[in-house]
Enzyme design. Structure first.
Site, mmCIF file in Angstrom:
data_model
loop_
_atom_site.group_PDB
_atom_site.id
_atom_site.type_symbol
_atom_site.label_atom_id
_atom_site.label_comp_id
_atom_site.label_asym_id
_atom_site.label_seq_id
_atom_site.Cartn_x
_atom_site.Cartn_y
_atom_site.Cartn_z
ATOM 1 N N GLU A 107 51.584 -21.872 61.361
ATOM 2 C CA GLU A 107 52.267 -20.581 61.210
ATOM 3 C C GLU A 107 52.517 -20.307 59.741
ATOM 4 O O GLU A 107 52.339 -21.198 58.889
ATOM 5 C CB GLU A 107 53.587 -20.578 62.000
ATOM 6 C CG GLU A 107 53.374 -20.537 63.509
ATOM 7 C CD GLU A 107 54.658 -20.544 64.319
ATOM 8 O OE1 GLU A 107 55.745 -20.751 63.743
ATOM 9 O OE2 GLU A 107 54.561 -20.347 65.542
ATOM 10 N N HIS B 220 61.291 -10.194 61.805
ATOM 11 C CA HIS B 220 59.973 -10.726 62.165
ATOM 12 C C HIS B 220 58.952 -9.625 61.884
ATOM 13 O O HIS B 220 59.165 -8.471 62.266
ATOM 14 C CB HIS B 220 59.942 -11.125 63.638
ATOM 15 C CG HIS B 220 58.805 -12.045 63.958
ATOM 16 N ND1 HIS B 220 57.485 -11.634 63.935
ATOM 17 C CD2 HIS B 220 58.778 -13.356 64.281
ATOM 18 C CE1 HIS B 220 56.705 -12.658 64.243
ATOM 19 N NE2 HIS B 220 57.459 -13.718 64.458
ATOM 20 N N HIS C 204 65.275 -10.384 63.757
ATOM 21 C CA HIS C 204 64.834 -11.534 64.555
ATOM 22 C C HIS C 204 65.797 -12.721 64.494
ATOM 23 O O HIS C 204 66.035 -13.367 65.509
ATOM 24 C CB HIS C 204 63.461 -11.953 64.029
ATOM 25 C CG HIS C 204 62.806 -13.080 64.758
ATOM 26 N ND1 HIS C 204 62.454 -12.986 66.089
ATOM 27 C CD2 HIS C 204 62.434 -14.323 64.362
ATOM 28 C CE1 HIS C 204 61.882 -14.126 66.473
ATOM 29 N NE2 HIS C 204 61.874 -14.961 65.450
ATOM 30 N N ARG D 234 64.239 -18.402 56.622
ATOM 31 C CA ARG D 234 63.842 -19.523 57.480
ATOM 32 C C ARG D 234 62.328 -19.620 57.603
ATOM 33 O O ARG D 234 61.639 -18.618 57.815
ATOM 34 C CB ARG D 234 64.437 -19.331 58.873
ATOM 35 C CG ARG D 234 63.926 -20.320 59.900
ATOM 36 C CD ARG D 234 64.650 -20.165 61.204
ATOM 37 N NE ARG D 234 64.317 -18.964 61.906
ATOM 38 C CZ ARG D 234 63.334 -18.863 62.804
ATOM 39 N NH1 ARG D 234 62.563 -19.898 63.085
ATOM 40 N NH2 ARG D 234 63.113 -17.733 63.429
HETATM 41 P P1 FAD Z 1 70.510 -19.117 72.128
HETATM 42 O O1 FAD Z 1 69.295 -19.725 72.660
HETATM 43 O O2 FAD Z 1 70.467 -17.682 71.820
HETATM 44 O O3 FAD Z 1 71.691 -19.366 73.153
HETATM 45 C C1 FAD Z 1 72.946 -18.765 72.971
HETATM 46 C C2 FAD Z 1 73.738 -18.914 74.229
HETATM 47 O O4 FAD Z 1 75.088 -18.530 74.001
HETATM 48 C C3 FAD Z 1 73.261 -18.050 75.381
HETATM 49 O O5 FAD Z 1 73.327 -18.819 76.546
HETATM 50 C C4 FAD Z 1 74.296 -16.931 75.444
HETATM 51 O O6 FAD Z 1 74.447 -16.342 76.702
HETATM 52 C C5 FAD Z 1 75.535 -17.694 75.044
HETATM 53 N N1 FAD Z 1 76.635 -16.877 74.537
HETATM 54 C C6 FAD Z 1 76.623 -16.026 73.494
HETATM 55 N N2 FAD Z 1 77.850 -15.498 73.328
HETATM 56 C C7 FAD Z 1 78.642 -16.033 74.271
HETATM 57 C C8 FAD Z 1 80.009 -15.888 74.611
HETATM 58 N N3 FAD Z 1 80.832 -15.053 73.968
HETATM 59 N N4 FAD Z 1 80.501 -16.599 75.652
HETATM 60 C C9 FAD Z 1 79.693 -17.426 76.354
HETATM 61 N N5 FAD Z 1 78.404 -17.606 76.078
HETATM 62 C C10 FAD Z 1 77.880 -16.923 75.044
HETATM 63 N N6 FAD Z 1 62.479 -20.262 66.829
HETATM 64 C C11 FAD Z 1 61.606 -21.266 66.663
HETATM 65 O O7 FAD Z 1 61.932 -22.277 66.041
HETATM 66 N N7 FAD Z 1 60.357 -21.183 67.213
HETATM 67 C C12 FAD Z 1 59.939 -20.108 67.924
HETATM 68 O O8 FAD Z 1 58.840 -20.074 68.416
HETATM 69 C C13 FAD Z 1 60.835 -19.024 68.077
HETATM 70 N N8 FAD Z 1 60.454 -17.912 68.740
HETATM 71 C C14 FAD Z 1 61.370 -16.916 68.947
HETATM 72 C C15 FAD Z 1 61.014 -15.797 69.696
HETATM 73 C C16 FAD Z 1 61.938 -14.824 69.972
HETATM 74 C C17 FAD Z 1 61.550 -13.615 70.771
HETATM 75 C C18 FAD Z 1 63.266 -14.951 69.494
HETATM 76 C C19 FAD Z 1 64.294 -13.904 69.789
HETATM 77 C C20 FAD Z 1 63.624 -16.054 68.726
HETATM 78 C C21 FAD Z 1 62.686 -17.041 68.446
HETATM 79 N N9 FAD Z 1 63.019 -18.148 67.686
HETATM 80 C C22 FAD Z 1 62.123 -19.156 67.524
HETATM 81 C C23 FAD Z 1 64.405 -18.369 67.271
HETATM 82 C C24 FAD Z 1 65.048 -19.331 68.274
HETATM 83 O O9 FAD Z 1 64.594 -19.036 69.562
HETATM 84 C C25 FAD Z 1 66.552 -19.215 68.272
HETATM 85 O O10 FAD Z 1 67.047 -19.261 66.972
HETATM 86 C C26 FAD Z 1 67.137 -20.391 69.051
HETATM 87 O O11 FAD Z 1 66.611 -20.386 70.350
HETATM 88 C C27 FAD Z 1 68.637 -20.298 69.082
HETATM 89 O O12 FAD Z 1 69.120 -21.255 69.975
HETATM 90 P P2 FAD Z 1 70.672 -21.321 70.241
HETATM 91 O O13 FAD Z 1 70.875 -22.369 71.269
HETATM 92 O O14 FAD Z 1 71.383 -21.423 68.969
HETATM 93 O O15 FAD Z 1 71.038 -19.870 70.836
HETATM 94 C C1 SIN Z 2 57.071 -16.726 66.555
HETATM 95 O O1 SIN Z 2 56.522 -17.246 67.523
HETATM 96 O O2 SIN Z 2 56.521 -16.001 65.733
HETATM 97 C C2 SIN Z 2 58.513 -16.992 66.362
HETATM 98 C C3 SIN Z 2 58.649 -18.229 65.622
HETATM 99 C C4 SIN Z 2 59.986 -18.310 64.986
HETATM 100 O O3 SIN Z 2 60.812 -17.403 65.078
HETATM 101 O O4 SIN Z 2 60.183 -19.317 64.324
#
Ligand code: FAD
Ligand code: SIN
Length: 539
Positions: free
Chosen positions: A112, A240, A353, A388
């Site tokens: 990537e 993104h 993003h 990032r």
């Molecule tokens: P999340 O996975 O967002 O989880 C947050 C949780 O908190 C959820 O369950 C939500 O419901 C809960 N929550 C929020 N507020 C509250 C509240 N007030 N009370 C109770 N619960 C709450 N990163 C990569 O490294 N590789 C990738 O390929 C990649 N692809 C991506 C594609 C997309 C479309 C997106 C949007 C992001 C992508 N990212 C990627 C970024 C990555 O997915 C996220 O940064 C990562 O998943 C965040 O994980 P997390 O556990 O911190 O939060």
């Molecule tokens: C993507 O698949 O382009 C998302 C990867 C990322 O957010 O790191």
């Protein structure tokens, strides 16, 4: 209703789930999540998880790539931890049951933007869904973990809302759990915990166009800020470069934009203007594989210069079967929208993003309030700096949630308990139909202001304008909030406003262009390197 637990985890994405699994089985864990357990940014992750797996790759190269993307603001120690502990966490995920894509008996490693090697571990183009599935399945067999779905955390319990301790100095504050709204019954529960971990994910919903799902309203950033925790580098919002453009979806502000993974560019995708011309060579020698800030700005510039609504991503020169094999989810989604990506160019635009800044934590995930931890996207570990590197987010969540859980394990039961009498939530108040309409309108207003004035290209004038608009909304909504019973949309709106305030405040403090913060008034990075740290002292 009052509940006692050893550990309260807020959020069920990769960070919250993995941390919960790593808490010692002798400790009680309550995991609250605001919708159903799988609803998260994690579940949408496509490209994968960056990690040094290939013997031809090296830790030094992954560290160097991360530092370069971070534009001088990464903390080297945090990056070294991320990179060197990453492979072990990936192996553990596989032991837990995550199935990644293999080729010729080895993990298939993708490439990537910004990476100098093939190092992205993935499950086709649905990596997040597979990780979330595996973690939820593992959690379901753990007796010490209780999952509470449809429970939305309102605020952390600290001196700021334990009335008689309101005057406690900010540097001596503690976290004793959280007030949590059971969205189905409307009851607010007081969950008291020895350790509280925020894993609430991102804040993409602050912006009009975002790849983030509806849950990403920045609740954790806002709760921590209200409680007086240190928050850092909020101005670095990653856009993104390539989210799918369709004119009907673009006018629907509640529908997240569908992501066209960076892995498509890693696979050989070429960006073209609407008349079919390539343009990335004009902006960076790495062309389509330059870091995201550069590619997103290049697209933004081409769109503004030409007055177009989108650019194209072209993958039609690649083998049809390979496209379908690598990107089944993207292929299917685009086909449903009328584009066969094996034959036609994909219309794309940048969308908000990822938040690179967040709650300031140390290398054990400890925030600046005692007993408060945070991990995942809601944090600033120092790993991402000003931008990032692709696929470092899932890795950061894994590495640092493991560290937070280990730290909690080493401390629970070994410290003197210092928990004051906690008052129950005051749930008096009413709400009129007029006030409900104001909430929907205000959400739209926040998103529009942030998109127009605090987007990919900023200026002092734009930031000032946004600051005043958001401040007026803040005053109106705080006034309403004090008079009403709490319910989900008012909580989310309040958090969106608080996050907008933090982003603008930090952006105004940064008098330079660096990484994701690009301003027309200060076009170059300054010589002095600094984080923008904000802390709410008025509560
Ligand atoms: P999340 O996975 O967002 O989880 C947050 C949780 O908190 C959820 O369950 C939500 O419901 C809960 N929550 C929020 N507020 C509250 C509240 N007030 N009370 C109770 N619960 C709450 N990163 C990569 O490294 N590789 C990738 O390929 C990649 N692809 C991506 C594609 C997309 C479309 C997106 C949007 C992001 C992508 N990212 C990627 C970024 C990555 O997915 C996220 O940064 C990562 O998943 C965040 O994980 P997390 O556990 O911190 O939060
Ligand atoms: C993507 O698949 O382009 C998302 C990867 C990322 O957010 O790191």
């Amino acid at each position: 209703m009052e509940i006692n637990t050893d550990v309260l985890i807020i959020g069920s994405g990769i960070a919250g789930l993995y941390a919960a699994l790593k808490v010692d089985e002798n400790f009680r864990v309550i995991l609250v999540t605001k919708k159903n357990s799988a609803e998260s940014n994690t579940n949408l992750a496509q490209g994968g998880i960056a990690s040094v797996i290939d013997p031809k790759d090296s830790y030094e190269r992954h560290i160097e790539d991360t530092l370069i993307a971070g534009a001088g603001l990464c903390k080297k120690e945090a990056v070294e931890i991320l990179v060197t502990e990453g492979p072990e966490r990936i192996r553990d995920l596989m032991k837990i049951g995550a199935h990644f894509t293999f080729k010729d008996g080895k993990l298939d490693l993708a490439k990537e933007g910004g990476h100098s090697a093939h190092r992205i571990v993935h499950a086709a183009d649905l990596t997040g869904r597979e990780v979330e599935r595996a973690l939820l399945e593992a959690i379901s067999s753990r007796k010490n973990i209780e999952m509470m779905e449809n429970h939305i955390a309102i605020d952390l319990i600290t001196e700021h809302n334990v009335f008689h301790l309101k005057e406690q100095e900010i540097k001596n504050r503690h976290c004793w759990g959280a007030y949590v709204l059971d969205a189905k019954s409307g009851v607010v529960k007081t969950i008291k915990a020895q350790k509280t971990l925020l894993a609430t994910g991102g804040l993409g919903q602050v912006y009009l166009h975002t790849t983030n799902p509806l849950i990403a309203t920045g609740d954790g950033f806002a709760m921590a800020y209200r409680a007086g925790a240190k928050i850092g580098n909020m101005e670095f919002i990653q856009f993104h470069p390539t989210s799918f453009y369709s004119s009907s979806d673009y006018s629907n502000v509640t529908k997240p934009s569908f992501l066209i993974s960076e892995a498509v560019r890693g696979f050989g995708g070429i960006l073209r203007t609407k008349d079919g011309q390539e343009f990335m060579h004009k902006y960076d020698s790495r062309k389509e594989l330059a870091p995201r800030d550069i590619v997103a700005r290049a697209i933004d510039n081409e769109l503004k210069k030409r007055g177009d609504e989108f650019v194209y991503l072209d993958i039609t020169h690649k083998d049809k079967e390979q496209i379908k094999e690598h990107f089944p989810h993207i292929f299917k989604n685009c086909l449903e929208a009328g584009i066969d990506i094996t034959k036609e160019y994909i219309p794309v635009v940048p969308a908000a993003h990822y938040a690179c800044g967040g709650i300031v934590v140390d290398t054990c995930g400890r925030a600046s309030l005692k007993n408060l931890y945070a991990c995942g996207e809601v944090t600033m570990t120092g790993v991402h700096g000003a931008n990032r590197l692709a696929s470092n987010s899932l890795l950061e969540a894994l590495v640092y949630s493991f560290r937070a859980a280990s730290d909690m394990n080493s401390l629970i039961g070994k410290e003197a308990r210092e928990m004051p009498q906690i008052p129950s939530w005051d749930d008096s108040g009413t709400l009129t139909a007029d006030e409900k309409i104001m909430i929907t309108h205000s959400v739209k207003e926040v998103k529009q202001v942030m998109w127009d004035y605090v987007g990919i290209v900023r200026s002092d004038l734009r930031l000032d304008r946004a600051f005043h608009r958001i401040h007026n909304l803040y005053l109106e909504i705080e006034n309403m909030y004090k008079k009403t019973k709490v319910f989900e949309s008012i909580l989310e709106l309040r958090n969106l406003i608080t996050c907008s305030h933090m982003i603008i405040k930090s952006a105004k403090m940064r008098k330079e262009s660096r990484g994701l913060h690009y301003t027309l008034d200060y076009l170059k990075p300054s010589e002095e390197i600094h984080d923008t740290i904000i802390q709410n002292r008025i509560l």
